[in-house]
Write a protein that holds these residues in place. Structure first.
Motif, PDB file in Angstrom:
ATOM      1  N   PRO A 194     -28.924 -90.750 -55.746  1.00  0.00           N
ATOM      2  CA  PRO A 194     -28.626 -92.179 -55.599  1.00  0.00           C
ATOM      3  C   PRO A 194     -28.607 -92.951 -56.913  1.00  0.00           C
ATOM      4  CG  PRO A 194     -30.847 -91.691 -54.845  1.00  0.00           C
ATOM      5  CD  PRO A 194     -30.187 -90.371 -55.090  1.00  0.00           C
ATOM      6  N   VAL A 195     -29.242 -92.423 -57.963  1.00  0.00           N
ATOM      7  CA  VAL A 195     -29.190 -93.095 -59.266  1.00  0.00           C
ATOM      8  C   VAL A 195     -27.917 -92.669 -59.983  1.00  0.00           C
ATOM      9  CG1 VAL A 195     -30.314 -93.433 -61.491  1.00  0.00           C
ATOM     10  CG2 VAL A 195     -31.703 -93.181 -59.433  1.00  0.00           C
ATOM     11  N   ASP A 196     -27.052 -93.622 -60.253  1.00  0.00           N
ATOM     12  CA  ASP A 196     -25.798 -93.327 -60.953  1.00  0.00           C
ATOM     13  C   ASP A 196     -25.982 -93.277 -62.460  1.00  0.00           C
ATOM     14  OD1 ASP A 196     -24.158 -93.262 -58.596  1.00  0.00           O
ATOM     15  OD2 ASP A 196     -24.318 -95.437 -58.514  1.00  0.00           O
ATOM     16  N   LEU A 197     -26.790 -94.199 -62.983  1.00  0.00           N
ATOM     17  CA  LEU A 197     -26.948 -94.288 -64.433  1.00  0.00           C
ATOM     18  C   LEU A 197     -28.253 -94.993 -64.772  1.00  0.00           C
ATOM     19  CD1 LEU A 197     -25.766 -94.092 -67.367  1.00  0.00           C
ATOM     20  CD2 LEU A 197     -24.769 -96.359 -66.959  1.00  0.00           C
ATOM     21  N   LEU A 198     -28.956 -94.441 -65.745  1.00  0.00           N
ATOM     22  CA  LEU A 198     -30.123 -95.090 -66.337  1.00  0.00           C
ATOM     23  C   LEU A 198     -29.913 -95.056 -67.844  1.00  0.00           C
ATOM     24  CD1 LEU A 198     -33.861 -94.430 -65.471  1.00  0.00           C
ATOM     25  CD2 LEU A 198     -33.102 -94.701 -67.805  1.00  0.00           C
ATOM     26  N   VAL A 199     -29.956 -96.212 -68.484  1.00  0.00           N
ATOM     27  CA  VAL A 199     -29.749 -96.253 -69.931  1.00  0.00           C
ATOM     28  C   VAL A 199     -30.712 -97.250 -70.567  1.00  0.00           C
ATOM     29  CG1 VAL A 199     -27.876 -97.965 -69.728  1.00  0.00           C
ATOM     30  CG2 VAL A 199     -28.051 -96.549 -71.786  1.00  0.00           C
ATOM     31  N   CYS A 200     -31.347 -96.842 -71.657  1.00  0.00           N
ATOM     32  CA  CYS A 200     -32.246 -97.695 -72.433  1.00  0.00           C
ATOM     33  C   CYS A 200     -31.953 -97.463 -73.904  1.00  0.00           C
ATOM     34  CB  CYS A 200     -33.717 -97.360 -72.176  1.00  0.00           C
ATOM     35  SG  CYS A 200     -34.231 -97.318 -70.451  1.00  0.00           S
ATOM     36  N   ASP A 201     -32.179 -98.474 -74.715  1.00  0.00           N
ATOM     37  CA  ASP A 201     -32.076 -98.238 -76.155  1.00  0.00           C
ATOM     38  C   ASP A 201     -33.087 -99.084 -76.917  1.00  0.00           C
ATOM     39  OD1 ASP A 201     -30.872-100.787 -76.901  1.00  0.00           O
ATOM     40  OD2 ASP A 201     -28.949-100.034 -76.234  1.00  0.00           O
ATOM     41  N   TYR A 202     -33.340 -98.631 -78.147  1.00  0.00           N
ATOM     42  CA  TYR A 202     -34.361 -99.234 -79.017  1.00  0.00           C
ATOM     43  C   TYR A 202     -33.796 -99.340 -80.420  1.00  0.00           C
ATOM     44  CZ  TYR A 202     -38.705 -99.555 -81.774  1.00  0.00           C
ATOM     45  OH  TYR A 202     -39.691 -99.941 -82.644  1.00  0.00           O
ATOM     46  N   ARG A 203     -33.967-100.511 -81.022  1.00  0.00           N
ATOM     47  CA  ARG A 203     -33.581-100.702 -82.421  1.00  0.00           C
ATOM     48  C   ARG A 203     -34.487-101.749 -83.049  1.00  0.00           C
ATOM     49  NH1 ARG A 203     -27.647-102.785 -83.909  1.00  0.00           N
ATOM     50  NH2 ARG A 203     -28.592-104.777 -83.352  1.00  0.00           N
ATOM     51  N   ALA A 204     -35.245-101.322 -84.060  1.00  0.00           N
ATOM     52  CA  ALA A 204     -36.111-102.229 -84.823  1.00  0.00           C
ATOM     53  C   ALA A 204     -37.030-103.054 -83.922  1.00  0.00           C
ATOM     54  CB  ALA A 204     -35.268-103.159 -85.702  1.00  0.00           C
ATOM     55  N   GLU A 221     -31.893-100.550 -88.866  1.00  0.00           N
ATOM     56  CA  GLU A 221     -30.537-100.503 -88.343  1.00  0.00           C
ATOM     57  C   GLU A 221     -30.279 -99.276 -87.475  1.00  0.00           C
ATOM     58  OE1 GLU A 221     -28.408-102.995 -88.569  1.00  0.00           O
ATOM     59  OE2 GLU A 221     -29.994-104.075 -89.617  1.00  0.00           O
ATOM     60  N   SER A 222     -31.153 -98.289 -87.528  1.00  0.00           N
ATOM     61  CA  SER A 222     -30.968 -97.090 -86.710  1.00  0.00           C
ATOM     62  C   SER A 222     -31.299 -97.394 -85.252  1.00  0.00           C
ATOM     63  CB  SER A 222     -31.847 -95.950 -87.222  1.00  0.00           C
ATOM     64  OG  SER A 222     -31.452 -95.540 -88.513  1.00  0.00           O
ATOM     65  N   GLN A 223     -30.727 -96.609 -84.360  1.00  0.00           N
ATOM     66  CA  GLN A 223     -30.909 -96.853 -82.928  1.00  0.00           C
ATOM     67  C   GLN A 223     -31.158 -95.551 -82.185  1.00  0.00           C
ATOM     68  OE1 GLN A 223     -28.464 -99.806 -80.796  1.00  0.00           O
ATOM     69  NE2 GLN A 223     -27.865 -98.183 -79.375  1.00  0.00           N
ATOM     70  N   MET A 224     -32.044 -95.635 -81.207  1.00  0.00           N
ATOM     71  CA  MET A 224     -32.293 -94.513 -80.310  1.00  0.00           C
ATOM     72  C   MET A 224     -31.866 -94.921 -78.905  1.00  0.00           C
ATOM     73  SD  MET A 224     -34.766 -93.690 -77.819  1.00  0.00           S
ATOM     74  CE  MET A 224     -34.659 -92.214 -76.792  1.00  0.00           C
ATOM     75  N   THR A 225     -31.105 -94.038 -78.244  1.00  0.00           N
ATOM     76  CA  THR A 225     -30.601 -94.317 -76.902  1.00  0.00           C
ATOM     77  C   THR A 225     -31.025 -93.210 -75.950  1.00  0.00           C
ATOM     78  OG1 THR A 225     -28.651 -95.424 -77.828  1.00  0.00           O
ATOM     79  CG2 THR A 225     -28.551 -94.804 -75.508  1.00  0.00           C
ATOM     80  N   LEU A 226     -31.560 -93.587 -74.815  1.00  0.00           N
ATOM     81  CA  LEU A 226     -31.926 -92.655 -73.755  1.00  0.00           C
ATOM     82  C   LEU A 226     -31.005 -92.900 -72.574  1.00  0.00           C
ATOM     83  CD1 LEU A 226     -35.472 -91.753 -72.534  1.00  0.00           C
ATOM     84  CD2 LEU A 226     -33.778 -92.550 -70.879  1.00  0.00           C
ATOM     85  N   GLN A 227     -30.395 -91.834 -72.080  1.00  0.00           N
ATOM     86  CA  GLN A 227     -29.473 -91.975 -70.962  1.00  0.00           C
ATOM     87  C   GLN A 227     -29.684 -90.839 -69.969  1.00  0.00           C
ATOM     88  OE1 GLN A 227     -25.400 -92.808 -72.034  1.00  0.00           O
ATOM     89  NE2 GLN A 227     -24.603 -91.869 -70.176  1.00  0.00           N
ATOM     90  N   ASP A 282     -29.022 -92.501 -83.666  1.00  0.00           N
ATOM     91  CA  ASP A 282     -27.980 -92.918 -84.601  1.00  0.00           C
ATOM     92  C   ASP A 282     -28.659 -93.403 -85.880  1.00  0.00           C
ATOM     93  OD1 ASP A 282     -25.331 -92.729 -83.173  1.00  0.00           O
ATOM     94  OD2 ASP A 282     -26.469 -93.904 -81.718  1.00  0.00           O
ATOM     95  N   GLN A 283     -28.514 -92.636 -86.946  1.00  0.00           N
ATOM     96  CA  GLN A 283     -29.175 -92.934 -88.210  1.00  0.00           C
ATOM     97  C   GLN A 283     -28.280 -93.828 -89.063  1.00  0.00           C
ATOM     98  OE1 GLN A 283     -32.227 -92.040 -88.739  1.00  0.00           O
ATOM     99  NE2 GLN A 283     -32.559 -90.410 -87.247  1.00  0.00           N
ATOM    100  N   ALA A 284     -28.741 -95.051 -89.330  1.00  0.00           N
ATOM    101  CA  ALA A 284     -27.919 -96.014 -90.055  1.00  0.00           C
ATOM    102  C   ALA A 284     -27.739 -95.630 -91.519  1.00  0.00           C
ATOM    103  CB  ALA A 284     -28.529 -97.409 -89.949  1.00  0.00           C
ATOM    104  N   VAL A 285     -28.784 -95.158 -92.166  1.00  0.00           N
ATOM    105  CA  VAL A 285     -28.723 -94.876 -93.603  1.00  0.00           C
ATOM    106  C   VAL A 285     -27.771 -93.728 -93.904  1.00  0.00           C
ATOM    107  CG1 VAL A 285     -30.039 -94.152 -95.623  1.00  0.00           C
ATOM    108  CG2 VAL A 285     -31.043 -95.781 -94.005  1.00  0.00           C
ATOM    109  N   SER A 286     -27.898 -92.623 -93.164  1.00  0.00           N
ATOM    110  CA  SER A 286     -27.065 -91.455 -93.417  1.00  0.00           C
ATOM    111  C   SER A 286     -25.761 -91.478 -92.642  1.00  0.00           C
ATOM    112  CB  SER A 286     -27.835 -90.177 -93.055  1.00  0.00           C
ATOM    113  OG  SER A 286     -28.125 -90.149 -91.665  1.00  0.00           O
ATOM    114  N   GLY A 287     -25.690 -92.328 -91.592  1.00  0.00           N
ATOM    115  CA  GLY A 287     -24.503 -92.362 -90.757  1.00  0.00           C
ATOM    116  C   GLY A 287     -24.431 -91.205 -89.776  1.00  0.00           C
TER     117      GLY A 287
END
Length: 304
Positions: free
Chosen positions: A81-91, A68-74, A128-133
């Motif tokens: 010229p690049v306004d935004l780059l966003v990726c995320d990973y969960r399970a 349930e935890s998630q990692m986000t790269l932004q 974002d750690q799901a277990v500990s919040g």
């Protein structure tokens, strides 16, 4: 090297060299990467940038211990010229999106520097750690010649862990976009709670492992004919290396009408009415998968 089935695409390979206090991860993305790229028509320089960012996201996100935890790269621009780059990973689920200005991109040429793409931008990595919040975030300037350089700066500044990050991507006539990466880190010597005096960039064991890993060529990381186990053996064949396969990676856009209905239910009713068209439909545009999701107002009402 311990025995394991061979790992080729869309699955990290985790390895440990205990005697050198070194751990690492390889990953090579292929089919999953192309499914993510298919949502948008990216020019080559943007395809390469996003592909490398997605590889980095897997290398970092696959360190999470629960589903349930998630990692986000932004990464955000400071005038490029690049306004935004966003990726995320969960399970094992991976997604990514890149927004850019085509006219300004044309001005920086076919082989722009990282500064040329982002200006004085920054890289934010969030766990974002799901277990500990708990939420943990590190933010560093986008400095160096590549996203890999910025990631090394992140580890140096935010976690004080000597690290080597290698990322590369290319377009193959048969396979489409292929990208690979390596994350190598020096572990502190000693038990938890002791001073991390051995986790330093000039430690001889780390220097030895880093020097060897730095000989890895980009074409090896993206070579479909060589398994990730083969790469680990080529680099560290004189060491005792323990390897294990990580969680398989899949395209993970979690967008659907049910999800958006739950999100929209958190807005006041008056705001939802303003968002809706004459037919009582809110059109939600998902940047990750480049699709429109029509969410009826009466569908949202059932979420209360």
């Amino acid at each position: 090297m311990s025995e394991t089935r061979e790992t080729w695409f869309d699955e990290p390979l985790i390895f440990t060299i205990a005697e050198r206090h070194v751990r690492g991860r390889f990953v090579r993305l292929g089919p999953v990467l192309n499914r993510i790229m298919a949502a948008h028509s990216y020019p080559p320089v943007m395809e390469k940038l996003l592909a490398e960012a997605l590889v980095l996201t897997v290398l970092l996100g696959s360190t999470l211990k629960d589903d349930e935890s998630q990692m986000t790269l932004q990464a955000q621009t400071g005038g490029g010229p690049v306004d935004l780059l966003v990726c995320d990973y969960r399970a094992g689920e991976l997604r990514g999106y890149l927004k850019f200005d085509a006219e300004r991109l044309a001005e920086v040429g076919p082989d722009p520097t990282l500064f040329g793409l982002f200006g004085e931008g920054f890289l934010a990595i969030t766990f974002d750690q799901a277990v500990s919040g708990e939420r943990w975030q590190g933010i560093v300037p986008l400095e160096g010649s590549s996203i890999a350089d910025a990631a090394e700066h992140y580890f140096e500044q935010s976690e004080q862990i000597p690290s080597l990050v290698r990322l590369c991507a290319r377009h193959d006539a048969e396979l489409g976009c292929v990208a690979g990466g390596l994350l190598l880190q020096h572990l502190p010597d000693g038990e938890v709670g002791r001073d991390r005096i051995e986790a330093r960039a000039d430690h001889p064991e780390w220097e030895h492992a880093r020097t060897i890993a730095a000989t890895l060529k980009d074409e090896e990381l993206t070579d479909a004919a060589a398994s990730l186990e083969t790469l680990a053996w080529r680099l560290f064949h004189e060491e005792e290396v323990r390897v294990e396969a990580g969680v398989a990676v899949s395209r993970g856009c979690r967008c659907n009408i049910d999800h958006y209905a739950r999100v929209l239910a958190q807005f006041p009713e008056a705001e939802r009415q303003e968002m809706a068209d004459d037919d009582g439909i809110i059109q939600v545009d998902c940047a990750f998968c480049s699709r429109l999701f029509p969410v009826p107002l009466d569908e949202i009402a059932t979420r209360h």
